[in-house]
Design a protein around this motif. Sequence first.
Motif, PDB file in Angstrom:
ATOM      1  N   LEU A 252       0.839  -1.202   0.000  1.00 39.68           N
ATOM      2  CA  LEU A 252       0.000   0.000   0.000  1.00 39.68           C
ATOM      3  C   LEU A 252       0.878   1.256   0.000  1.00 39.68           C
ATOM      4  N   ALA A 253       1.930   1.223   0.828  1.00 37.85           N
ATOM      5  CA  ALA A 253       2.835   2.373   0.940  1.00 37.85           C
ATOM      6  C   ALA A 253       3.651   2.582  -0.338  1.00 37.85           C
ATOM      7  N   LYS A 254       3.787   1.504  -1.141  1.00 37.09           N
ATOM      8  CA  LYS A 254       4.529   1.600  -2.410  1.00 37.09           C
ATOM      9  C   LYS A 254       3.584   1.835  -3.603  1.00 37.09           C
ATOM     10  N   LYS A 255       2.292   1.994  -3.309  1.00 33.20           N
ATOM     11  CA  LYS A 255       1.262   2.225  -4.341  1.00 33.20           C
ATOM     12  C   LYS A 255       1.158   1.054  -5.322  1.00 33.20           C
ATOM     13  N   GLN A 256       1.400  -0.158  -4.835  1.00 36.50           N
ATOM     14  CA  GLN A 256       1.420  -1.338  -5.716  1.00 36.50           C
ATOM     15  C   GLN A 256       0.201  -2.248  -5.556  1.00 36.50           C
ATOM     16  N   LEU A 257      -0.585  -2.039  -4.510  1.00 34.87           N
ATOM     17  CA  LEU A 257      -1.717  -2.945  -4.251  1.00 34.87           C
ATOM     18  C   LEU A 257      -2.961  -2.457  -4.990  1.00 34.87           C
ATOM     19  N   LYS A 258      -3.506  -3.315  -5.851  1.00 36.13           N
ATOM     20  CA  LYS A 258      -4.673  -2.939  -6.668  1.00 36.13           C
ATOM     21  C   LYS A 258      -5.970  -3.555  -6.119  1.00 36.13           C
ATOM     22  N   ARG A 259      -5.848  -4.764  -5.589  1.00 35.91           N
ATOM     23  CA  ARG A 259      -7.054  -5.473  -5.137  1.00 35.91           C
ATOM     24  C   ARG A 259      -6.676  -6.559  -4.142  1.00 35.91           C
ATOM     25  N   LEU A 260      -7.528  -6.741  -3.152  1.00 34.66           N
ATOM     26  CA  LEU A 260      -7.369  -7.850  -2.205  1.00 34.66           C
ATOM     27  C   LEU A 260      -8.679  -8.634  -2.217  1.00 34.66           C
ATOM     28  N   VAL A 261      -8.581  -9.939  -2.376  1.00 31.41           N
ATOM     29  CA  VAL A 261      -9.783 -10.785  -2.451  1.00 31.41           C
ATOM     30  C   VAL A 261      -9.684 -11.898  -1.414  1.00 31.41           C
ATOM     31  N   MET A 262     -10.731 -12.037  -0.622  1.00 34.10           N
ATOM     32  CA  MET A 262     -10.785 -13.144   0.336  1.00 34.10           C
ATOM     33  C   MET A 262     -11.775 -14.174  -0.216  1.00 34.10           C
ATOM     34  N   VAL A 263     -11.285 -15.377  -0.411  1.00 35.47           N
ATOM     35  CA  VAL A 263     -12.071 -16.442  -1.044  1.00 35.47           C
ATOM     36  C   VAL A 263     -12.436 -17.502  -0.011  1.00 35.47           C
ATOM     37  N   ILE A 264     -13.700 -17.875   0.004  1.00 35.90           N
ATOM     38  CA  ILE A 264     -14.154 -18.953   0.902  1.00 35.90           C
ATOM     39  C   ILE A 264     -14.578 -20.142   0.042  1.00 35.90           C
TER      40      ILE A 264
ATOM     41  N   VAL B 154      -6.486 -15.888   0.555  1.00 37.10           N
ATOM     42  CA  VAL B 154      -6.466 -14.469   0.188  1.00 37.10           C
ATOM     43  C   VAL B 154      -5.666 -14.307  -1.098  1.00 37.10           C
ATOM     44  N   LEU B 155      -6.258 -13.605  -2.056  1.00 32.94           N
ATOM     45  CA  LEU B 155      -5.591 -13.318  -3.329  1.00 32.94           C
ATOM     46  C   LEU B 155      -5.196 -11.843  -3.340  1.00 32.94           C
ATOM     47  N   ILE B 156      -4.027 -11.567  -3.872  1.00 30.88           N
ATOM     48  CA  ILE B 156      -3.521 -10.201  -3.933  1.00 30.88           C
ATOM     49  C   ILE B 156      -3.236  -9.839  -5.393  1.00 30.88           C
ATOM     50  N   TYR B 157      -3.764  -8.695  -5.823  1.00 31.14           N
ATOM     51  CA  TYR B 157      -3.496  -8.201  -7.179  1.00 31.14           C
ATOM     52  C   TYR B 157      -2.583  -6.982  -7.055  1.00 31.14           C
ATOM     53  N   THR B 158      -1.425  -7.062  -7.696  1.00 30.83           N
ATOM     54  CA  THR B 158      -0.459  -5.954  -7.606  1.00 30.83           C
ATOM     55  C   THR B 158      -0.011  -5.529  -9.003  1.00 30.83           C
ATOM     56  N   GLY B 159       0.826  -4.502  -9.058  1.00 35.21           N
ATOM     57  CA  GLY B 159       1.412  -4.083 -10.333  1.00 35.21           C
ATOM     58  C   GLY B 159       2.301  -5.182 -10.892  1.00 35.21           C
ATOM     59  N   LYS B 160       2.563  -5.139 -12.197  1.00 40.30           N
ATOM     60  CA  LYS B 160       3.315  -6.205 -12.886  1.00 40.30           C
ATOM     61  C   LYS B 160       4.706  -6.453 -12.323  1.00 40.30           C
ATOM     62  N   ASP B 161       5.408  -5.406 -11.945  1.00 40.73           N
ATOM     63  CA  ASP B 161       6.807  -5.560 -11.519  1.00 40.73           C
ATOM     64  C   ASP B 161       6.963  -5.768 -10.018  1.00 40.73           C
ATOM     65  N   THR B 162       5.864  -6.094  -9.341  1.00 48.27           N
ATOM     66  CA  THR B 162       5.920  -6.252  -7.889  1.00 48.27           C
ATOM     67  C   THR B 162       6.551  -7.592  -7.509  1.00 48.27           C
ATOM     68  N   GLN B 163       7.452  -7.545  -6.567  1.00 47.10           N
ATOM     69  CA  GLN B 163       8.130  -8.757  -6.082  1.00 47.10           C
ATOM     70  C   GLN B 163       7.318  -9.364  -4.930  1.00 47.10           C
TER      71      GLN B 163
ATOM     72  N   GLU C 109       1.316 -18.425  -7.301  1.00 49.95           N
ATOM     73  CA  GLU C 109       0.389 -17.850  -8.292  1.00 49.95           C
ATOM     74  C   GLU C 109      -0.963 -18.536  -8.148  1.00 49.95           C
ATOM     75  N   SER C 110      -2.028 -17.821  -8.452  1.00 54.82           N
ATOM     76  CA  SER C 110      -3.360 -18.406  -8.325  1.00 54.82           C
ATOM     77  C   SER C 110      -4.255 -17.897  -9.434  1.00 54.82           C
ATOM     78  N   GLY C 111      -5.314 -18.661  -9.716  1.00 51.83           N
ATOM     79  CA  GLY C 111      -6.349 -18.173 -10.633  1.00 51.83           C
ATOM     80  C   GLY C 111      -7.227 -17.171  -9.891  1.00 51.83           C
ATOM     81  N   ALA C 112      -8.235 -16.638 -10.571  1.00 55.22           N
ATOM     82  CA  ALA C 112      -9.076 -15.597  -9.970  1.00 55.22           C
ATOM     83  C   ALA C 112     -10.120 -16.145  -9.003  1.00 55.22           C
ATOM     84  N   CYS C 113     -10.350 -17.485  -9.035  1.00 57.23           N
ATOM     85  CA  CYS C 113     -11.329 -18.129  -8.133  1.00 57.23           C
ATOM     86  C   CYS C 113     -12.713 -17.489  -8.259  1.00 57.23           C
TER      87      CYS C 113
END
Length: 203
Positions: free
Chosen positions: A75-87, A153-162, A169-173
């Motif tokens: 979040l502090a690096k402006k890299q987090l786009k989406r957080l998804v919690m899957v049940i 929990v799935l995390i969507y970040t920018g392409k170059d994020t380490q 890696e995961s699918g979108a569920c």
Amino acid sequence: MTDVKTQNAITLKGSATLVKEFFHFGINSILYQRALYPADSFKREKRYGLALFVTHDKKLQAFMDPFLQQVEYWLAKKQLKRLVMVISEVKTKEVVERWQFDIHTEDVAEDGENAHRVKDEKKIRQEMSDVLRQITASVSFLPLLEEPCSFDVLIYTGKDTQAPEDWTESGACLIPNSETVQLRSFSTSVHGVNTNVQYKADF
């Protein structure tokens, strides 16, 4: 006299801490409300004028603490786009519920010029409280989880994020033919978070 602008200044780092705190209480609330862990593995905490439940299960804490630290860093690096919690159901692995938090980050510098936005922290916490209240109330419309379920929990970040080495890696569920309920959003004036929950429609 204190300059009001300085008093209510929200920096990128400060905003990341606030949003991380929201996810801490938000994820714990979902775990408690959806009974994914026994009720006695949670303790009551008063926050944002609400009685919220937070886990004291050691295994769950060992997962949550480093995960939330990583979220705060991104979040502090402006890299987090989406957080998804899957049940998902434990036996069939079928996804039955999907909590999606979309994150929009303003173009704020990490320091120097343009390094903060102005918003009253009380107002931010009130907006967070409104979303958490809706999460708590969601049990009134979400279908009963009849089978044992687990979460991820799935995390969507920018392409170059380490990502950390132990993350995979995961699918979108996604849930086919799902119902979606849009919840409230909140903004720190640096980060905006929009929340919705998707669930398997009961035909």
